[in-house]
Design a protein around this motif. Structure first.
Motif, PDB file in Angstrom:
ATOM      1  N   ASP A 181       0.729  -1.372   0.336  1.00 37.78           N
ATOM      2  CA  ASP A 181      -0.024  -0.377   0.436  1.00 37.78           C
ATOM      3  C   ASP A 181       1.021   1.499   0.011  1.00 37.78           C
ATOM      4  OD1 ASP A 181      -1.971  -1.543   0.359  1.00 37.78           O
ATOM      5  OD2 ASP A 181      -2.897  -1.340   1.959  1.00 37.78           O
ATOM      6  N   GLU A 182       2.039   1.088   1.029  1.00 42.03           N
ATOM      7  CA  GLU A 182       2.733   2.476   0.996  1.00 42.03           C
ATOM      8  C   GLU A 182       3.437   2.726  -0.467  1.00 42.03           C
ATOM      9  OE1 GLU A 182       4.184   2.793   5.840  1.00 42.03           O
ATOM     10  OE2 GLU A 182       5.349   1.513   4.425  1.00 42.03           O
ATOM     11  N   ILE A 183       3.602   1.666  -1.541  1.00 37.60           N
ATOM     12  CA  ILE A 183       4.440   1.975  -2.540  1.00 37.60           C
ATOM     13  C   ILE A 183       3.511   2.342  -3.802  1.00 37.60           C
ATOM     14  CG2 ILE A 183       5.269   0.337  -4.407  1.00 37.60           C
ATOM     15  CD1 ILE A 183       6.300  -1.450  -2.990  1.00 37.60           C
ATOM     16  N   VAL A 184       1.614   1.730  -3.464  1.00 36.07           N
ATOM     17  CA  VAL A 184       0.885   2.289  -4.135  1.00 36.07           C
ATOM     18  C   VAL A 184       0.572   4.311  -3.859  1.00 36.07           C
ATOM     19  CG1 VAL A 184      -1.535   2.087  -5.820  1.00 36.07           C
ATOM     20  CG2 VAL A 184       0.053   0.289  -4.663  1.00 36.07           C
ATOM     21  N   SER A 185       0.493   4.438  -2.734  1.00 38.61           N
ATOM     22  CA  SER A 185       0.294   5.627  -1.988  1.00 38.61           C
ATOM     23  C   SER A 185       1.478   6.792  -1.871  1.00 38.61           C
ATOM     24  CB  SER A 185      -0.152   5.734  -0.296  1.00 38.61           C
ATOM     25  OG  SER A 185      -1.275   4.652  -0.845  1.00 38.61           O
ATOM     26  N   TYR A 186       2.536   6.347  -1.942  1.00 36.42           N
ATOM     27  CA  TYR A 186       3.897   7.364  -2.536  1.00 36.42           C
ATOM     28  C   TYR A 186       4.893   6.595  -3.143  1.00 36.42           C
ATOM     29  CZ  TYR A 186       2.007   7.363   2.357  1.00 36.42           C
ATOM     30  OH  TYR A 186       0.149   7.536   3.530  1.00 36.42           O
ATOM     31  N   LEU A 187       5.156   6.099  -2.804  1.00 38.31           N
ATOM     32  CA  LEU A 187       6.569   5.586  -4.411  1.00 38.31           C
ATOM     33  C   LEU A 187       5.892   5.918  -5.732  1.00 38.31           C
ATOM     34  CD1 LEU A 187       9.469   4.886  -4.596  1.00 38.31           C
ATOM     35  CD2 LEU A 187       9.094   2.413  -5.032  1.00 38.31           C
ATOM     36  N   ALA A 188       4.998   5.304  -6.139  1.00 36.73           N
ATOM     37  CA  ALA A 188       4.514   5.316  -7.324  1.00 36.73           C
ATOM     38  C   ALA A 188       3.634   6.430  -7.476  1.00 36.73           C
ATOM     39  CB  ALA A 188       3.291   4.205  -7.076  1.00 36.73           C
ATOM     40  N   THR A 189       3.368   7.463  -6.210  1.00 38.39           N
ATOM     41  CA  THR A 189       2.261   8.832  -6.612  1.00 38.39           C
ATOM     42  C   THR A 189       3.567  10.063  -6.841  1.00 38.39           C
ATOM     43  OG1 THR A 189       0.577   7.656  -5.202  1.00 38.39           O
ATOM     44  CG2 THR A 189       0.580  10.406  -4.747  1.00 38.39           C
ATOM     45  N   ILE A 190       3.490  10.358  -7.736  1.00 38.45           N
ATOM     46  CA  ILE A 190       4.508  11.765  -7.489  1.00 38.45           C
ATOM     47  C   ILE A 190       4.015  12.996  -6.771  1.00 38.45           C
ATOM     48  CG2 ILE A 190       5.326  13.688  -9.426  1.00 38.45           C
ATOM     49  CD1 ILE A 190       5.352  11.116 -11.631  1.00 38.45           C
ATOM     50  N   GLY A 191       4.474  13.251  -5.969  1.00 39.86           N
ATOM     51  CA  GLY A 191       4.314  15.155  -5.601  1.00 39.86           C
ATOM     52  C   GLY A 191       3.928  14.638  -3.556  1.00 39.86           C
ATOM     53  N   ARG A 192       3.687  13.233  -3.900  1.00 36.33           N
ATOM     54  CA  ARG A 192       3.288  13.198  -1.913  1.00 36.33           C
ATOM     55  C   ARG A 192       4.089  11.897  -1.792  1.00 36.33           C
ATOM     56  NH1 ARG A 192      -2.018   9.419  -1.286  1.00 36.33           N
ATOM     57  NH2 ARG A 192      -2.237   9.665   1.696  1.00 36.33           N
ATOM     58  N   GLY A 193       4.948  12.834  -0.747  1.00 37.17           N
ATOM     59  CA  GLY A 193       6.144  12.222   0.460  1.00 37.17           C
ATOM     60  C   GLY A 193       5.562  12.019   1.732  1.00 37.17           C
ATOM     61  N   TYR A 194       5.654  10.403   1.730  1.00 39.41           N
ATOM     62  CA  TYR A 194       5.486   9.864   2.824  1.00 39.41           C
ATOM     63  C   TYR A 194       6.490  10.871   4.388  1.00 39.41           C
ATOM     64  CZ  TYR A 194       4.545   5.914   6.313  1.00 39.41           C
ATOM     65  OH  TYR A 194       4.093   5.814   8.028  1.00 39.41           O
ATOM     66  N   THR A 195       7.887  10.748   3.688  1.00 38.73           N
ATOM     67  CA  THR A 195       8.233  11.692   4.979  1.00 38.73           C
ATOM     68  C   THR A 195       8.201  12.926   5.356  1.00 38.73           C
ATOM     69  OG1 THR A 195      10.602  11.633   3.833  1.00 38.73           O
ATOM     70  CG2 THR A 195      10.394  12.377   5.828  1.00 38.73           C
ATOM     71  N   ARG A 196       6.937  13.562   4.341  1.00 38.60           N
ATOM     72  CA  ARG A 196       6.508  15.122   4.824  1.00 38.60           C
ATOM     73  C   ARG A 196       5.960  14.466   5.573  1.00 38.60           C
ATOM     74  NH1 ARG A 196       4.637  18.003  -0.685  1.00 38.60           N
ATOM     75  NH2 ARG A 196       3.571  16.599  -0.227  1.00 38.60           N
ATOM     76  N   GLN A 197       4.523  13.640   5.393  1.00 40.42           N
ATOM     77  CA  GLN A 197       3.466  13.408   6.065  1.00 40.42           C
ATOM     78  C   GLN A 197       3.744  13.649   7.106  1.00 40.42           C
ATOM     79  OE1 GLN A 197       0.778  11.310   3.929  1.00 40.42           O
ATOM     80  NE2 GLN A 197      -0.213  10.814   5.625  1.00 40.42           N
ATOM     81  N   LEU A 198       4.692  12.626   7.872  1.00 35.65           N
ATOM     82  CA  LEU A 198       4.878  12.157   8.595  1.00 35.65           C
ATOM     83  C   LEU A 198       5.205  12.828   9.570  1.00 35.65           C
ATOM     84  CD1 LEU A 198       7.681   8.803   8.591  1.00 35.65           C
ATOM     85  CD2 LEU A 198       4.967   8.339   9.742  1.00 35.65           C
ATOM     86  N   ARG A 199       6.263  14.213   8.910  1.00 36.77           N
ATOM     87  CA  ARG A 199       6.972  15.586  10.183  1.00 36.77           C
ATOM     88  C   ARG A 199       5.222  16.311   9.841  1.00 36.77           C
ATOM     89  NH1 ARG A 199       9.496  17.276   6.544  1.00 36.77           N
ATOM     90  NH2 ARG A 199      11.477  16.286   6.770  1.00 36.77           N
ATOM     91  N   GLU A 200       4.672  16.605   9.260  1.00 39.59           N
ATOM     92  CA  GLU A 200       3.306  17.048   9.119  1.00 39.59           C
ATOM     93  C   GLU A 200       2.162  16.625  10.662  1.00 39.59           C
ATOM     94  OE1 GLU A 200       1.785  17.054   5.540  1.00 39.59           O
ATOM     95  OE2 GLU A 200       2.878  18.799   4.847  1.00 39.59           O
ATOM     96  N   GLU A 201       2.163  15.152  10.231  1.00 39.11           N
ATOM     97  CA  GLU A 201       1.654  14.864  11.850  1.00 39.11           C
ATOM     98  C   GLU A 201       1.969  14.863  12.856  1.00 39.11           C
ATOM     99  OE1 GLU A 201       0.885  10.287   9.917  1.00 39.11           O
ATOM    100  OE2 GLU A 201      -0.380  11.176   8.626  1.00 39.11           O
ATOM    101  N   SER A 202       3.660  15.121  12.807  1.00 42.50           N
ATOM    102  CA  SER A 202       4.129  14.599  14.430  1.00 42.50           C
ATOM    103  C   SER A 202       4.355  15.381  14.705  1.00 42.50           C
ATOM    104  CB  SER A 202       5.326  13.619  14.345  1.00 42.50           C
ATOM    105  OG  SER A 202       6.262  14.437  12.985  1.00 42.50           O
TER     106      SER A 202
END
Length: 611
Positions: A82-103
Motif C-alpha cells: 500500500d505504501e508503494i502505491v500511495s507514496y512511491l508511485a504517487t508523484i508529489g506525495r511524500g511519506y516523509t513530509r506527511q510523517l513530519r506534519e502529523e507529528s
C-alpha cells in the motif's frame, strides 16, 4: 457544445515530466544519487523511531559493472504494498513530509531529522537510470516482500518479491551518460559531498569502513579536535585566522521573541582580494544533508571577509534541493547569524584585540569597503583600519594626531597630481590615498559620525594654502613673468623649495574638453547649446581652463629672481624655465603633446641661459 460546465482530472505524462526534471528542475543529474541516499536515510530514521528494535542503521552502495547497474541498499523501515502505491508511485506525495506534519504537535523532535519534503525525490532516480527496480520488505508485522519495477513511462509493475531482510534495495540500470557512476571513486566523491554529515554510515563497494564522517564538527564536544580532522578533507577552511561555533539564537520581534535553531561555524580565511577573491559565501546543510556551497545571501552583506558552514531546520530547500528559499524563515535565520557574528566580533575585540587587528590587517579593503553598511560593525573597525597615506600606513586616529585640526585630506582619481601632496606635506598635512576600494565610503561614514571632522579633497583646498603677500617688492618680477604667462601672481606657501606651481580651477578639464568639442562641432545641436551654457556660467564665475602661475614668495630662487627683475637684469629664459618647470610639476591639463612642447621650451630656456 453544451452550455453546462463540467470538471475533469488532469492527465500526467510521465516521460514529459521526467524531461522537465532532468533539464530544468535539477541542474546536475548526479543529484539523483543524493535523493536516493536521502530516502535511504529517512527510511533508517523512521525504523529507529517507530520500531525501536535496536537495529544498526546502514546504507550500502554497490555496482554491477557487467550489468551496468548501480545498487543502493538500506536496512530501514522498508515499504508495504500500500505504501508503494500511495507514496512511491504517487508523484508529489511524500511519506516523509506527511510523517513530519502529523507529528508536528505530538513529537516534533523525533521526526526533525527526516529530510524528504516534496515527494519528488524518488522520481529523480530516472535522471540516472533507464530502468529502476525496488526490492523491499517493510518492518511492519505481517508484511510481505514486494518488487516494484518501472522504465519511467506511465506504467509500473508491482509483484511479490523475494527479499528476506527488512529494508530496501534499489537497482538502477544506468543510462549511458551516467555510467561514470559505476566507478566507485566517483561514488565516494559524491557521497562525501552530499552526505558526509548524515548520521547513518554509508559504505561503498567492499570497503570495510563507512566513507562519510556522520558527525558535524560543530556538534562535537571537542570542537577544535573535530575541526582539525574536518579541514583535512575541506582544505579551504584550513587556514582560518579565527572561527567560532554558531548556536541557537533568540531574536526579539518587539511583541515577542523567537528561538532560531542554528548550528555551524563561521571562520575568517587568511587573505582576501576585492572583486577577485571576496568571500561572504556559506555552505548550507539542512538536517545534515548538503544543499549548496555557494549561498551568498545568508551572511550579512558587510561580512565579505568570512565564510561559513550553516545548518538550520528553519531553512527550506527549493524543490531541486540545490538552494534555499528566501522566505520569512530565511530572514529570521539571516538576522540570527548577523547578530551572533556581531556579538562574537565584539567579544573578540575585548578579549583578543591582537587577533582582531590581524584580521583587519589581512582583509582591510573588504572590511573597509563594506563596513559603512552596518553601524555596529563600523564601530568595531573604525579605529583599527590602516589607511595608505603620504607618510605610510595610519589609522584615522593617528592621522589626526599628526595633523591637528578639523580637516582630513584625501586624494582620488579626480585629483591625480603629485604636486598637491607635496604642497600639503610642506605644511605637515599628510594625504590619504582614497583611490583604493572602500576608502572614501569609510572616510565619509567616519565624518558622518564625527561632526568635528571635515573631509577635504586635495585639489579643492589648494587656495587655502596660499597666502597673499605685499606685491611692491615683486611687481617687476610678476610683470616679467606675465610676458611668458599672462596669468601670474605671487603668494606665500610651503615648502619654500618649490619656486612656483600652476593652480587650476575645479572644472578646468571640463571647460577645456568642452571648448575643444564645441570648436570642432563634435556635439549635437541641443547638447552643444546646453554645454555652451554651462561653460559660460563657469567662466562667468571666474573659472578657466588656463592655470594661474603662482610664484612662491618664500622661495630663495624666486627672491633671487626678484632682485634681478628690480635691477633690470632678469632674462626671459629664466622666466620660461620656471614656468615650464611649474607646468610639469603640476601635471594637470598636460597631455602627451603639451608635455613634449613644455620640455621643448624648458630645454630651449636652459640652452639660452648656458650659451
Amino acid at each position: 457544445m453544451s452550455s453546462h460546465s463540467s470538471s475533469a482530472k488532469f492527465d500526467l505524462h510521465l516521460p514529459g515530466l521526467l524531461k522537465v526534471l532532468a533539464e530544468h528542475l535539477y541542474s546536475d543529474r548526479r543529484v539523483g544519487l543524493r535523493e536516493l541516499l536521502q530516502n535511504a536515510h529517512d527510511s533508517c530514521s523512521r525504523r529507529r523511531i517507530e520500531a525501536a528494535d535496536g537495529f544498526s542503521a546502514r546504507i550500502q552502495i554497490s555496482v554491477d559493472r557487467e550489468a551496468g547497474d548501480l545498487i543502493v541498499e538500506d536496512n530501514g523501515c522498508g515499504l508495504t504494498g500500500d505504501e508503494i502505491v500511495s507514496y512511491l508511485a504517487t508523484i508529489g506525495r511524500g511519506y516523509t513530509r506527511q510523517l513530519r506534519e502529523e507529528s508536528a504537535l505530538t513529537d516534533p523532535e523525533s521526526y526533525r531529522e527526516l529530510i524528504g519534503q516534496f515527494g519528488l525525490g524518488f522520481l529523480s532516480a530516472f535522471l540516472i537510470a533507464s530502468e529502476v527496480e525496488v526490492h523491499t520488505l517493510s518492518f511492519q508485522r505481517g508484511s510481505e516482500p514486494m518488487l516494484w519495477r518501472s522504465t519511467g513511462d506511465e506504467t509500473y509493475e508491482l509483484s511479490p518479491g523475494s527479499r528476506n531482510k527488512i529494508g530496501t534495495t534499489i537497482r538502477l540500470k544506468c543510462k549511458p551518460s551516467m555510467r561514470f557512476l559505476l566507478c566507485e571513486d566517483a561514488l565516494v566523491d559524491l557521497v562525501q559531498m552530499y552526505c558526509d554529515l548524515l548520521p547513518v554510515p554509508i559504505y561503498v563497494g567492499h570497503r570495510r569502513y563507512p566513507i562519510n564522517r556522520q558527525h558535524a564538527p560543530w556538534d562535537e564536544d571537542d570542537f577544535d579536535l573535530a575541526w582539525q580532522d574536518f579541514v583535512e578533507s575541506h582544505p579551504r577552511s584550513a587556514d582560518a585566522l579565527w572561527k567560532f561555533q554558531l548556536d541557537d539564537w533568540q531574536i526579539d520581534l518587539g511583541h515577542d521573541t523567537v528561538q532560531i535553531p542554528l548550528s555551524g561555524v563561521i571562520y575568517v580565511p587568511s587573505r582576501s582580494t576585492v572583486s577577485l577573491n571576496e568571500f561572504g559565501d556559506a555552505t548550507v546543510f539542512i538536517r545534515k544533508m548538503f544543499i549548496t556551497d555557494s549561498n551568498r545571501s545568508l551572511l550579512p552583506s558587510w561580512a565579505r571577509f568570512v565564510r561559513a558552514y550553516i545548518e538550520s531546520p528553519m531553512l527550506q530547500p527549493t524543490a531541486s534541493r540545490e538552494d534555499i528559499h528566501e522566505d520569512e524563515n530565511f530572514e529570521l535565520v539571516r538576522e540570527a547569524i548577523e547578530q551572533q557574528l556581531l556579538h562574537q566580533i565584539a567579544t573578540l575585540c575585548r578579549e583578543d584585540i591582537r587577533r582582531w587587528n590581524l584580521i583587519v590587517d589581512c582583509h582591510t579593503d573588504l572590511i573597509m569597503g563594506w563596513a559603512a553598511t552596518c553601524d555596529e560593525f563600523f564601530d568595531q573597525i573604525a579605529d583599527c583600519i590602516q589607511l595608505r597615506t603620504t607618510r605610510g600606513m595610519m589609522t584615522v586616529g593617528q592621522y589626526r594626531a599628526e595633523c591637528p585640526g578639523d580637516k582630513i585630506y584625501y586624494e582620488t582619481t579626480r585629483s591625480p597630481s603629485f604636486f598637491e601632496q607635496v604642497l600639503l606635506e610642506g605644511q605637515s598635512k599628510p594625504v590619504i590615498d582614497a583611490t583604493w576600494f572602500g576608502v572614501l565610503p569609510f572616510l565619509q561614514e567616519y565624518a558622518r559620525r564625527d561632526r568635528s571632522v571635515r573631509l577635504v579633497r586635495t585639489d579643492s583646498d589648494l587656495q587655502s594654502l596660499m597666502h597673499d603677500v605685499p606685491t611692491d617688492y615683486f611687481d617687476n618680477l610678476v610683470d616679467a613673468f606675465k610676458q611668458v604667462c599672462p596669468r601670474t601672481k605671487i603668494a606665500d606657501f610651503q615648502p619654500n623649495a618649490i619656486p612656483a606651481v600652476f593652480l587650476y580651477s575645479e572644472h578646468a578639464e571640463f571647460i577645456a574638453e568642452s571648448e575643444e568639442a564645441l570648436a570642432k562641432d563634435q556635439l549635437f545641436p541641443g547638447i552643444a547649446d546646453a554645454i555652451s551654457s554651462i561653460v559660460d556660467d563657469l567662466t562667468d564665475s571666474g573659472e578657466s581652463s588656463e592655470g594661474v602661475l603662482t610664484l612662491n614668495a618664500n622661495s630663495p630662487l624666486v627672491n633671487q629672481l626678484a632682485i634681478a627683475a628690480n635691477e633690470g637684469t632678469l632674462e626671459r629664459a629664466c622666466c620660461e624655465l620656471v614656468c615650464e618647470m611649474a607646468k610639469l610639476f603640476s601635471g594637470r591639463m598636460m597631455d602627451a603633446r603639451k608635455m613634449i612642447q613644455s620640455f621643448d621650451v624648458f630645454s630651449g630656456a636652459v640652452m639660452e641661459i648656458v650659451k
